[in-house]
Design an enzyme around this catalytic site. Structure first.
Site, PDB file in Angstrom:
ATOM      1  CG  ASP A 101      -1.505  -0.795   1.232  1.00 39.44           C
ATOM      2  OD1 ASP A 101      -2.122  -1.560   0.094  1.00 39.44           O
ATOM      3  OD2 ASP A 101      -2.245  -1.209   2.549  1.00 39.44           O
TER       4      ASP A 101
HETATM    5  N1  URA Z   1      -1.363  -5.687   3.487  1.00 36.18           N
HETATM    6  C1  URA Z   1      -1.827  -4.778   3.680  1.00 36.18           C
HETATM    7  O1  URA Z   1      -2.715  -4.820   4.651  1.00 36.18           O
HETATM    8  N2  URA Z   1      -1.069  -3.921   2.938  1.00 36.18           N
HETATM    9  C2  URA Z   1      -0.047  -3.688   2.804  1.00 36.18           C
HETATM   10  O2  URA Z   1       0.573  -3.047   1.888  1.00 36.18           O
HETATM   11  C3  URA Z   1       1.159  -4.966   2.451  1.00 36.18           C
HETATM   12  C4  URA Z   1       0.180  -6.372   2.865  1.00 36.18           C
END
Ligand code: URA
Length: 241
Positions: A101
């Site tokens: 993310d």
């Molecule tokens: N899980 C998440 O919620 N976000 C990420 O960036 C990676 C794994």
């Protein structure tokens, strides 16, 4: 004869899954014939065209990036935000293996090897991803049991997660711990924490299998060594058999 989607992925054009989408959408021809049905078999040396462009088989490149916060895991962004592939100085058409993310930091593989990317992302290959998670509140033994057995996210039961190094800070009422999973559903960890009534405050991926952030400061990247590439290939093969 070879599977068309596999040949496209091997060329580094995109992942096998994406190649299947392109085929189904009628965007691929092999030796001049449009192919839309899967699985499709083609000769190894067939001339493959995607959206009118001849597929070329370029040399593979593999990078490990320590992604900083505020960079998007994508090859382009309509809002003009910085993307992870912009951080890598390469002429090749590279793309990230899986997704972190915008506000998540840590290790991300970036390559033009669609075949390996596909295998690493595939849950059957069981490539472990190690995260450090900071959440609101206390991660109780009960919560840990739930995560270990699997929780429901988007009507899907997650595979058992391993939990280590749990540290609760009474003053801030937050917990930091290591979480190891081999799946990579969209926002999986945030959703897993929501499922046990917690909120992720910070998330960092510190390892993918044997690859770690050691000696790789945030925002920096390095090429994988041939030995590491071989080890990744072997790992995906061993795990899937
Ligand atoms: N899980 C998440 O919620 N976000 C990420 O960036 C990676 C794994």
């Amino acid at each position: 004869m070879e599977r068309l989607a596999k040949v496209i992925a091997q060329s580094g054009y995109c992942s096998r899954r994406k190649a299947e989408e392109l085929i189904k959408a009628g965007k691929v021809t092999a030796d001049g014939k449009k192919i839309t049905q899967l699985p499709a078999l083609v000769k190894k040396d067939a001339d493959i065209m995607i959206e009118g462009q001849l597929l070329s088989f370029e040399e593979k490149e593999y990078y490990l990036l320590n992604k900083p916060r505020g960079v998007i895991t994508s090859v382009s962004d309509e809002k003009g935000r910085k993307t992870v592939t912009e951080l890598i100085a390469s002429e090749k058409r590279l793309y990230p293996v899986g997704r972190l993310d915008y506000d998540t930091t840590g290790l991300l593989l970036i390559t033009n090897d669609g075949e390996l990317a596909n295998l690493i992302m595939h849950p059957a290959t069981k490539i472990e991803k190690h995260y450090v998670v900071k959440i609101t509140g206390k991660l109780t033994n009960e919560d840990q049991k739930k995560l270990h057995h699997g929780v429901i996210i988007d009507e899907y039961l997650t595979k058992p997660a391993k939990i280590k190094k749990v540290k609760y800070d009474k003053k801030t009422d937050t917990t930091v711990f290591s979480l190891i999973i081999h799946e990579g559903k969209n926002q999986q960890i945030k959703k897993m924490m929501n499922a046990i009534g917690k909120k992720v405050l910070k998330l960092k991926r510190e390892a993918i299998a044997f690859l770690t952030t050691d000696n790789l400061p945030s925002g920096h990247y390095r090429a994988l060594t041939p030995k590491e590439v071989k080890k990744l290939h072997n790992l995906t093969k061993n795990n899937i058999n």
